[in-house]
Design a protein around this motif. Structure first.
Motif, PDB file in Angstrom:
ATOM      1  N   LEU A  32      73.150  32.134  35.703  1.00 19.40           N
ATOM      2  CA  LEU A  32      74.299  32.302  36.587  1.00 19.40           C
ATOM      3  C   LEU A  32      73.932  33.234  37.734  1.00 19.40           C
ATOM      4  O   LEU A  32      73.081  34.113  37.564  1.00 19.40           O
ATOM      5  CB  LEU A  32      75.488  32.908  35.830  1.00 19.40           C
ATOM      6  N   PRO A  33      74.578  33.093  38.900  1.00 16.33           N
ATOM      7  CA  PRO A  33      74.396  34.104  39.936  1.00 16.33           C
ATOM      8  C   PRO A  33      74.802  35.485  39.422  1.00 16.33           C
ATOM      9  O   PRO A  33      75.717  35.603  38.600  1.00 16.33           O
ATOM     10  CB  PRO A  33      75.336  33.635  41.053  1.00 16.33           C
ATOM     11  N   ILE A  34      74.126  36.517  39.910  1.00 14.22           N
ATOM     12  CA  ILE A  34      74.379  37.876  39.454  1.00 14.22           C
ATOM     13  C   ILE A  34      75.867  38.201  39.443  1.00 14.22           C
ATOM     14  O   ILE A  34      76.402  38.735  38.465  1.00 14.22           O
ATOM     15  CB  ILE A  34      73.622  38.882  40.353  1.00 14.22           C
ATOM     16  N   ILE A  35      76.556  37.872  40.521  1.00 17.26           N
ATOM     17  CA  ILE A  35      77.956  38.279  40.642  1.00 17.26           C
ATOM     18  C   ILE A  35      78.853  37.592  39.618  1.00 17.26           C
ATOM     19  O   ILE A  35      79.900  38.134  39.239  1.00 17.26           O
ATOM     20  CB  ILE A  35      78.471  38.043  42.076  1.00 17.26           C
ATOM     21  N   HIS A  36      78.462  36.421  39.121  1.00 15.24           N
ATOM     22  CA  HIS A  36      79.281  35.737  38.117  1.00 15.24           C
ATOM     23  C   HIS A  36      79.324  36.517  36.800  1.00 15.24           C
ATOM     24  O   HIS A  36      80.333  36.478  36.086  1.00 15.24           O
ATOM     25  CB  HIS A  36      78.762  34.319  37.888  1.00 15.24           C
ATOM     26  N   HIS A  37      78.258  37.187  36.449  1.00 13.22           N
ATOM     27  CA  HIS A  37      78.274  38.020  35.240  1.00 13.22           C
ATOM     28  C   HIS A  37      79.312  39.134  35.373  1.00 13.22           C
ATOM     29  O   HIS A  37      80.030  39.454  34.417  1.00 13.22           O
ATOM     30  CB  HIS A  37      76.886  38.617  34.994  1.00 13.22           C
ATOM     31  N   VAL A  53      84.661  41.884  48.060  1.00 15.02           N
ATOM     32  CA  VAL A  53      84.410  42.291  49.440  1.00 15.02           C
ATOM     33  C   VAL A  53      83.083  41.696  49.864  1.00 15.02           C
ATOM     34  O   VAL A  53      82.038  41.998  49.281  1.00 15.02           O
ATOM     35  CB  VAL A  53      84.396  43.823  49.584  1.00 15.02           C
ATOM     36  N   ILE A  54      83.109  40.821  50.863  1.00 15.08           N
ATOM     37  CA  ILE A  54      81.921  40.099  51.297  1.00 15.08           C
ATOM     38  C   ILE A  54      81.563  40.490  52.725  1.00 15.08           C
ATOM     39  O   ILE A  54      82.390  40.999  53.478  1.00 15.08           O
ATOM     40  CB  ILE A  54      82.109  38.577  51.188  1.00 15.08           C
ATOM     41  N   GLY A  55      80.316  40.231  53.085  1.00 16.05           N
ATOM     42  CA  GLY A  55      79.843  40.528  54.432  1.00 16.05           C
ATOM     43  C   GLY A  55      78.635  39.683  54.746  1.00 16.05           C
ATOM     44  O   GLY A  55      78.749  38.580  55.271  1.00 16.05           O
ATOM     45  N   HIS A  56      77.457  40.177  54.396  1.00 16.54           N
ATOM     46  CA  HIS A  56      76.230  39.414  54.615  1.00 16.54           C
ATOM     47  C   HIS A  56      76.249  38.135  53.767  1.00 16.54           C
ATOM     48  O   HIS A  56      76.537  38.167  52.582  1.00 16.54           O
ATOM     49  CB  HIS A  56      75.012  40.259  54.229  1.00 16.54           C
ATOM     50  N   GLY A  57      75.983  36.999  54.420  1.00 11.97           N
ATOM     51  CA  GLY A  57      76.002  35.721  53.707  1.00 11.97           C
ATOM     52  C   GLY A  57      77.366  35.368  53.162  1.00 11.97           C
ATOM     53  O   GLY A  57      77.471  34.737  52.096  1.00 11.97           O
ATOM     54  N   ALA A  58      78.419  35.741  53.897  1.00 11.59           N
ATOM     55  CA  ALA A  58      79.784  35.584  53.382  1.00 11.59           C
ATOM     56  C   ALA A  58      80.108  34.152  52.978  1.00 11.59           C
ATOM     57  O   ALA A  58      80.702  33.912  51.921  1.00 11.59           O
ATOM     58  CB  ALA A  58      80.792  36.080  54.423  1.00 11.59           C
ATOM     59  N   ASP A  59      79.715  33.185  53.808  1.00  9.12           N
ATOM     60  CA  ASP A  59      80.039  31.787  53.498  1.00  9.12           C
ATOM     61  C   ASP A  59      79.339  31.329  52.224  1.00  9.12           C
ATOM     62  O   ASP A  59      79.927  30.608  51.398  1.00  9.12           O
ATOM     63  CB  ASP A  59      79.651  30.890  54.663  1.00  9.12           C
ATOM     64  N   GLN A  60      78.087  31.735  52.042  1.00 12.63           N
ATOM     65  CA  GLN A  60      77.361  31.368  50.828  1.00 12.63           C
ATOM     66  C   GLN A  60      78.023  31.967  49.589  1.00 12.63           C
ATOM     67  O   GLN A  60      78.140  31.306  48.552  1.00 12.63           O
ATOM     68  CB  GLN A  60      75.912  31.855  50.911  1.00 12.63           C
ATOM     69  N   VAL A  61      78.445  33.227  49.712  1.00 10.71           N
ATOM     70  CA  VAL A  61      79.066  33.897  48.566  1.00 10.71           C
ATOM     71  C   VAL A  61      80.407  33.245  48.241  1.00 10.71           C
ATOM     72  O   VAL A  61      80.725  32.998  47.066  1.00 10.71           O
ATOM     73  CB  VAL A  61      79.225  35.406  48.836  1.00 10.71           C
ATOM     74  N   ARG A  62      81.192  32.959  49.251  1.00 10.73           N
ATOM     75  CA  ARG A  62      82.475  32.273  49.026  1.00 10.73           C
ATOM     76  C   ARG A  62      82.267  30.960  48.270  1.00 10.73           C
ATOM     77  O   ARG A  62      82.964  30.660  47.298  1.00 10.73           O
ATOM     78  CB  ARG A  62      83.151  31.963  50.370  1.00 10.73           C
ATOM     79  N   GLN A  63      81.320  30.178  48.747  1.00  2.20           N
ATOM     80  CA  GLN A  63      81.093  28.864  48.146  1.00  2.20           C
ATOM     81  C   GLN A  63      80.611  28.995  46.709  1.00  2.20           C
ATOM     82  O   GLN A  63      81.018  28.218  45.834  1.00  2.20           O
ATOM     83  CB  GLN A  63      80.075  28.093  48.983  1.00  2.20           C
ATOM     84  N   ILE A  65      81.158  31.446  44.572  1.00  5.30           N
ATOM     85  CA  ILE A  65      82.183  31.984  43.669  1.00  5.30           C
ATOM     86  C   ILE A  65      83.301  30.978  43.445  1.00  5.30           C
ATOM     87  O   ILE A  65      83.795  30.809  42.328  1.00  5.30           O
ATOM     88  CB  ILE A  65      82.739  33.311  44.222  1.00  5.30           C
ATOM     89  N   GLY A  66      83.723  30.332  44.503  1.00  2.57           N
ATOM     90  CA  GLY A  66      84.774  29.326  44.364  1.00  2.57           C
ATOM     91  C   GLY A  66      86.163  29.924  44.280  1.00  2.57           C
ATOM     92  O   GLY A  66      86.441  31.000  44.828  1.00  2.57           O
ATOM     93  N   ASP A  67      87.035  29.240  43.569  1.00  2.67           N
ATOM     94  CA  ASP A  67      88.443  29.628  43.489  1.00  2.67           C
ATOM     95  C   ASP A  67      88.653  30.741  42.457  1.00  2.67           C
ATOM     96  O   ASP A  67      87.753  31.092  41.706  1.00  2.67           O
ATOM     97  CB  ASP A  67      89.296  28.414  43.113  1.00  2.67           C
ATOM     98  N   GLY A  68      89.863  31.253  42.452  1.00  3.91           N
ATOM     99  CA  GLY A  68      90.246  32.243  41.447  1.00  3.91           C
ATOM    100  C   GLY A  68      90.020  33.676  41.847  1.00  3.91           C
ATOM    101  O   GLY A  68      90.272  34.594  41.052  1.00  3.91           O
ATOM    102  N   VAL A  69      89.523  33.907  43.065  1.00  3.07           N
ATOM    103  CA  VAL A  69      89.351  35.267  43.564  1.00  3.07           C
ATOM    104  C   VAL A  69      89.931  35.352  44.967  1.00  3.07           C
ATOM    105  O   VAL A  69      90.172  34.342  45.628  1.00  3.07           O
ATOM    106  CB  VAL A  69      87.868  35.703  43.592  1.00  3.07           C
TER     107      VAL A  69
END
Length: 358
Positions: A32-37, A53-63, A65-69
């Motif tokens: 899993l991606p680190i943040i999913h843990h 809280v996102i910044g660098h690579g925001a679009d990649q992180v959004r995609q 993680i998906g819904d629920g946040v």
């Protein structure tokens, strides 16, 4: 009335030392991606949807993680206090406690978060934090305590005196704040010599105001490992793998050589199954009871029925019937015993048995 508890994950940083175009929090760890843990762990103990809280690579992180946040955007990386402040419009008046953790700490457990929240629930002051005792500082800030043992502040390693550098109680960068206090406190954080606003400074602000700050000392310092380099990622992978294997051994699974077995977090294994050396279990692989898997076997998103014996094969997206045996012998793949043997070339014409990595 029960308290509303909201997790905030700070995940806007560059992660320059990873030397990668992939945002640091998206690097894979145990499947899993680190943040999913981190998201999985905080969701167990909080009541409200997480804020990331996102910044660098925001679009990649959004995609990823998906819904629920919910997402808050930090356009400029001006420090951790500034990052948390970006969540204020989403949370002001909407929660009672805020659990804050950085997005690169995947080894923290729900038990630790639960203990921290419980500590803050009984704290007369506005915040509680997690600390650890360790000879290796990992660059963490030092916890400053007064003569009575009360937490007085945190000094970053770069600004610490030689006497402060000798302190072995370290800041793990995990906090639980009273929501009606933190937003005003963030506005009082001074600009650091590096041109950033440090969240650690709110600890000193609380102490200066005569407010109580509680500290939870980690029982397992490994939980505080942050991922800043590829070496840290490998270290975290080894710890995570050991946790997963230990949990399955407690459920009646045998690992002949745990050190040579790779296993991801969403794998499921039935009781009395034996995993032999040099086996890799990935994705959502599910293995039934009383199986023999390996050696030299890779399963990716494979469902294996009970009483199966798989040796020296690489399978992806397969369903293996109960009682099936698959093993290579002199260029032949045996499936379900001698009466159903087929050549490797015949099998490969209809089934892709080569390893697949995503």
């Amino acid at each position: 009335m029960s308290q509303r508890i909201t997790p905030v994950i700070l995940a806007a940083g560059y992660g320059k030392r990873m030397k990668s175009t992939l945002p640091k929090v998206l690097h894979p760890l145990a499947g899993l991606p680190i943040i999913h843990h981190i998201l999985r762990a905080v969701r167990v103990v909080t009541t409200e949807p997480p804020v990331v809280v996102i910044g660098h690579g925001a679009d990649q992180v959004r995609q990823a993680i998906g819904d629920g946040v919910r997402f808050a955007y930090q356009a400029e990386q001006l420090g951790t206090a500034h990052a948390l402040k970006m969540a204020e419009p989403l949370l002001v008046g909407q929660t009672d406690l805020i659990l804050v953790v950085t997005g690169d700490m995947p080894l923290l457990t729900p038990t630790t978060f639960r203990r921290l929240i419980a500590l803050q629930a009984t704290n007369s002051g506005p915040l509680s934090l997690v600390t650890l005792i360790n000879e290796n500082s990992y660059g963490f800030g030092r916890i400053l305590r007064g003569p009575n043992g009360q937490v007085q502040g945190i000094v970053e390693e770069a600004q610490a005196t030689p006497e402060q550098l000798a302190i072995r109680e370290l800041n793990a960068s995990v906090y639980c704040f009273r929501a009606d206090w933190i937003w005003d406190a963030l506005r009082r954080v001074p600009l650091s010599p590096k041109g950033e606003y440090y969240l650690t400074d709110v600890v000193g602000i609380a102490a200066q105001d005569g407010l109580n700050v509680q500290a939870l000392v980690l029982e397992d310092p490994q939980e505080a490992l942050g991922i800043n380099t590829r070496a840290h990622l490998a270290e975290a992978e080894a710890i995570m793998r050991q946790r997963i294997i230990s949990a399955w051994m407690d459920q009646g699974v045998t690992f002949v050589d745990p050190s040579s077995t790779y296993i991801e977090v969403d794998v499921k294994i039935g009781m009395d199954t034996v995993i032999y050396p040099f086996t890799s279990l990935r994705g959502k692989t599910q293995i039934g009871e009383n199986c023999r898997i390996g050696p030299f076997t890779l399963l990716q998103d494979v469902t294996v029925g009970e009483n199966c014996h798989l040796v020296g094969c690489a399978l992806q997206n397969q369903q293996i019937s109960p009682g099936t045996s698959i093993f290579p012998s002199q260029g032949t793949l045996f499936v379900g015993g001698a009466d159903s043997r087929q050549s490797l070339s015949a099998i490969s014409a209809t089934e892709d048995l080569s390893p697949h990595y995503e």
